[in-house]
Design an enzyme around this catalytic site. Structure first.
Site, mmCIF file in Angstrom:
data_model
loop_
_atom_site.group_PDB
_atom_site.id
_atom_site.type_symbol
_atom_site.label_atom_id
_atom_site.label_comp_id
_atom_site.label_asym_id
_atom_site.label_seq_id
_atom_site.Cartn_x
_atom_site.Cartn_y
_atom_site.Cartn_z
ATOM 1 N N GLU A 154 -113.849 -22.422 -47.570
ATOM 2 C CA GLU A 154 -113.997 -24.189 -48.347
ATOM 3 C C GLU A 154 -114.255 -24.854 -47.729
ATOM 4 O OE1 GLU A 154 -111.705 -25.723 -49.437
ATOM 5 O OE2 GLU A 154 -110.040 -24.754 -48.309
ATOM 6 N N PHE A 155 -115.167 -25.525 -48.465
ATOM 7 C CA PHE A 155 -114.335 -27.217 -48.070
ATOM 8 C C PHE A 155 -114.618 -27.852 -49.224
ATOM 9 C CE2 PHE A 155 -117.351 -25.019 -45.244
ATOM 10 C CZ PHE A 155 -116.485 -25.300 -43.718
ATOM 11 N N LEU A 156 -113.129 -27.813 -49.577
ATOM 12 C CA LEU A 156 -113.060 -28.546 -50.820
ATOM 13 C C LEU A 156 -112.247 -29.458 -50.809
ATOM 14 C CD1 LEU A 156 -112.227 -25.344 -53.226
ATOM 15 C CD2 LEU A 156 -114.653 -26.255 -53.158
ATOM 16 N N LYS A 157 -112.633 -30.307 -51.632
ATOM 17 C CA LYS A 157 -111.461 -31.667 -51.731
ATOM 18 C C LYS A 157 -110.548 -31.636 -52.828
ATOM 19 C CE LYS A 157 -114.804 -35.020 -51.208
ATOM 20 N NZ LYS A 157 -115.948 -34.139 -50.908
ATOM 21 N N LYS A 210 -114.571 -23.987 -40.345
ATOM 22 C CA LYS A 210 -113.509 -24.263 -41.245
ATOM 23 C C LYS A 210 -111.815 -25.628 -40.289
ATOM 24 C CE LYS A 210 -110.808 -26.008 -44.175
ATOM 25 N NZ LYS A 210 -110.896 -25.432 -46.012
ATOM 26 N N PHE A 255 -113.423 -41.838 -44.460
ATOM 27 C CA PHE A 255 -112.349 -41.471 -43.218
ATOM 28 C C PHE A 255 -112.321 -42.182 -42.517
ATOM 29 C CE2 PHE A 255 -113.652 -37.549 -45.662
ATOM 30 C CZ PHE A 255 -112.468 -36.796 -45.814
ATOM 31 N N CYS A 266 -104.535 -28.952 -45.624
ATOM 32 C CA CYS A 266 -105.519 -28.262 -45.252
ATOM 33 C C CYS A 266 -105.335 -29.123 -43.767
ATOM 34 C CB CYS A 266 -106.624 -28.630 -45.763
ATOM 35 S SG CYS A 266 -107.377 -28.132 -46.784
ATOM 36 N N LYS A 269 -102.387 -28.458 -41.886
ATOM 37 C CA LYS A 269 -101.933 -27.171 -41.422
ATOM 38 C C LYS A 269 -102.717 -26.823 -40.679
ATOM 39 C CE LYS A 269 -102.993 -24.355 -44.299
ATOM 40 N NZ LYS A 269 -104.174 -23.091 -43.821
#
Length: 441
Positions: A154-157, A210, A255, A266, A269
């Site tokens: 998953e690439f959820l913000k 990921k 960013f 995320c 970790k």
């Protein structure tokens, strides 16, 4: 399609709800009976904009269900997502005990062919361990059932997870079976018209994608924070430098806002885990290690500015804090800079008055539990009363255009320390404030 989502935390709940929004029948499974009971009563355990309304809608439409019974959920499911936590172990590696526990339960409960999807962020090679674990349980049962294991990172913000899921910029699928690829394409096709954004690859490459994505974004943050710190030393303005380099299309503006460091579930970790993975395979990831070291140091930059201004002993001083969550749009405080700043100030004798639109309970009950001399207040202006300075740590929208006269009237002295990942455009020095920010003298 009929889908089981195992794990009703952030990723599982958002994913399951969004799949149900497209008309799928989704059953979210969790071993936490209290959480399931609350979800069935419409009480949502996390804050994410738009999530509660979508959950209530799809429960009402009978597309979304919550249960503790995995066997019941798998009975009608074609696809089962593993979306449990992979917390960081003491050595920095991802802890797979929950993922493998779910895999074992799937092997014990499945009754027909199943596509098992790793949605949790897991180290390279986890799919192989999941496959072995499921097969072992099938062998014990002496049943011959086919299954596929897929990696679907998953690439959820956080704060924009619903939009990210409903309109993904890419869907990465790692599999070794055409049947699995076909099933996953069918599931995700309603989320985009163009299949150019559906990226198929082998399982290990998907698992690596990921970690690589998060490490790249974390690298941009730490790089810009290091540039900002150099700017302060040489008398340059980091915000102007940011604008200068961001206009280069190869770099871009995302960013590269200097701030108090990255936090959340995320980046910290995954950066640690990727360093650990490299080490286990005989490689020292020097750049990624440096990214983490820069970030750890960055979280104390604002506290250091406060000490430089007021002295090492902060006894008798009170600091108002705006923002506790690691970013706006969430109540998540995992690895939030506010934790480190507040603890450092309290350690030096200071008192804290803190406000956050969503994260106060998280601070009280978990991340700052037991820390003395913190008062939590109900509004941003209440923070200011009798405070010696204001410290901004999260870029919530409501902090962007405050009443500056109110700030000057309430604070003992008009002093502001700004650690947000954005820059003020109000020329606060001209308004009579003593203003300190990251990346500028």
């Amino acid at each position: 399609m009929n889908i089981a989502i195992i794990g009703s935390g952030y990723v599982g709940l958002v994913s399951g709800t969004c799949f149900s929004e497209m008309g799928n029948k989704v059953t979210c499974v969790d071993i936490d009976s209290k959480k399931i009971e609350k979800l069935n009563k419409g009480v949502i355990p996390i804050f994410e904009p738009g999530l509660e309304q979508m959950i209530l809608k799809n429960v009402k439409n009978k597309n979304l269900f919550f249960t503790t019974e995995l066997g019941q959920a798998l009975k009608s499911s074609e696809i089962a997502f593993i979306a449990v936590g992979t917390p960081m172990g003491a050595d920095g590696a991802a802890d797979l005990q929950y993922v493998l526990s779910v895999a074992k339960s799937i092997g014990q409960s499945m009754q027909k062919r199943l596509v098992v999807v790793d949605k949790s962020t897991v180290p390279i090679g986890t799919a192989d361990k999941v496959r072995v674990t499921i097969q072992k349980e099938l062998d014990i049962r002496k049943v011959d059932l086919e299954f596929d294991v897929v990696s679907n990172p998953e690439f959820l913000k956080e704060g924009a997870a619903i939009a990210d899921f409903m309109k993904p910029d890419r869907v990465v699928i790692g599999a070794d079976s055409e049947i699995a690829f076909k099933k996953m394409k069918e599931l995700y096709s309603p989320f985009f018209r163009s299949h150019d954004r559906f990226i198929s690859m082998d399982i290990r490459s998907a698992e690596m994608t990921k970690y690589a994505a998060n490490a790249m974004l974390a690298t941009k943050i730490s790089f810009m924070n290091e540039i900002a710190n150099i700017c302060e030393k040489v008398g340059a303005d980091a915000n102007k430098v940011r604008i200068g380099i961001g206009s280069d299309a190869r770099i871009g503006y995302s960013f590269i806002y200097p701030g108090a460091g990255y936090g959340g579930s995320c980046f910290p970790k995954d950066v640690k885990a990727l360093t650990k993975i490299a080490k286990e395979h005989g490689y020292t990831a020097q750049l990624i290690t440096a990214v983490e070291e820069v970030n750890d140091a960055q979280k104390l930059v604002i506290a250091q500015k406060i000490v430089k201004r007021f002295g090492a002993d902060l006894t008798g001083l009170t600091f108002g804090v705006w923002g506790l969550a690691f970013k706006p749009g969430t109540d998540d405080m995992r690895e939030a800079p506010a934790i480190y700043v507040i603890k450092e100030l309290v350690k030096r004798g200071a008192k804290i008055k803190a406000y956050d639109p969503k994260a106060v309970n998280e601070a009280k009950e978990h991340y700052l539990k037991g820390v003395q001399n913190i008062e939590y207040v109900a509004s941003k202006y209440e923070v200011l009363k009798n405070a010696d300075a204001l410290v901004l740590l999260t870029e919530w929208k409501e902090f962007r255009s405050p009443d500056f006269e109110e700030l000057k009237n309430q604070l003992k002295s008009p002093i502001i320390f700004d650690g947000r990942n954005q820059y003020n455009t109000f020329n606060l020095e001209e308004k009579g404030f003593e203003y300190y920010q990251i990346g500028k003298q």
